[in-house]
Write an enzyme that holds these catalytic residues in place. Sequence first.
Site, mmCIF file in Angstrom:
data_model
loop_
_atom_site.group_PDB
_atom_site.id
_atom_site.type_symbol
_atom_site.label_atom_id
_atom_site.label_comp_id
_atom_site.label_asym_id
_atom_site.label_seq_id
_atom_site.Cartn_x
_atom_site.Cartn_y
_atom_site.Cartn_z
ATOM 1 N N LYS A 71 13.526 -15.979 -2.572
ATOM 2 C CA LYS A 71 14.661 -14.794 -2.034
ATOM 3 C C LYS A 71 15.294 -15.362 -1.031
ATOM 4 C CE LYS A 71 11.604 -10.895 -3.108
ATOM 5 N NZ LYS A 71 10.748 -9.612 -2.584
ATOM 6 N N ILE A 223 1.575 -3.276 0.563
ATOM 7 C CA ILE A 223 2.717 -3.683 -0.393
ATOM 8 C C ILE A 223 2.289 -4.139 -1.587
ATOM 9 C CG2 ILE A 223 4.656 -3.720 1.415
ATOM 10 C CD1 ILE A 223 4.970 -6.760 1.145
ATOM 11 N N GLY A 246 1.090 -0.832 -3.188
ATOM 12 C CA GLY A 246 2.556 -1.350 -3.307
ATOM 13 C C GLY A 246 3.152 -1.092 -4.702
#
Length: 280
Positions: A71, A223, A246
């Site tokens: 990411k 999450i 999550g």
Amino acid sequence: MAHPDRFLLAGVMGWPVMHSRSPMLHNYWFKQHGLAGNYVPLAIRPEGLAAALGALHPLGFAGCNLTIPHKQQAMKIVDEVDTLARSIGAISCVVVRADGSLSGTNNDCYGFIHNIRQEQPGWRADAGPIAVIGAGGGSRAVCYGLAREGAKEIRLLNRTFARAKGIADEFGKPINALPWEQRHEALEGAAMVVNTTSCGMVGQPALDITLDKLPQGALAADIIYIPLETPFLAAARKRGNRTTNGLGMLLNQGRPAWKAWFGIEPEVTAELRAMVERTI
């Protein structure tokens, strides 16, 4: 929007990636909307990320999602990073534009907030202090989303204090970094506590926190979605707190991705959630 002239392609890049439930989610939507297409898991080593992203356009992909560990690295590779992803400091979604260039955005923030709203009707970010545990990419998205929703006080805790302070300094109010040793006391008077670490995930140790000072009316959120109930959420539930896992964050972050890739905003239905839950 119909696409009768081509087979639609998208996927998720990660290392590892085969545990991801994203293909099940997106392929459900292809079937639901009567579209010829497929969403595939792409196991990409970090050193191969630039080449993999560069191959999306020649191979006819509309785009891809990114998961650990790509990411942040992807921000240096794509042609454009939008303001939201730049603010969060990570990309979760890549869109292939008509000219072959790549744009990056972050839908984790959207997924987290919409999951809370869906699972906890009447939830408000400004209902009271919020304790957020962890200072990784997930934490950045959660903190950004909570602040944007109007949270007035976010108590950020991380084993490495410098990382939490880095986020607090970068984002500013309402985030306040606290030492890890204060994690138990930081729950006093909180309206919500969120675990954004990997603690409690299958194969990982449980989150080291005592919930004694957490008000019974507070919401506990995680999450993580494998397992659906982490030891942290189980402990919160047993003492009477409302809990949210999550899975809905995963499901909801797919909606804006589809809007960007295919011009369709699909729905997160009870049927879809139940289908994915059965595989966990």
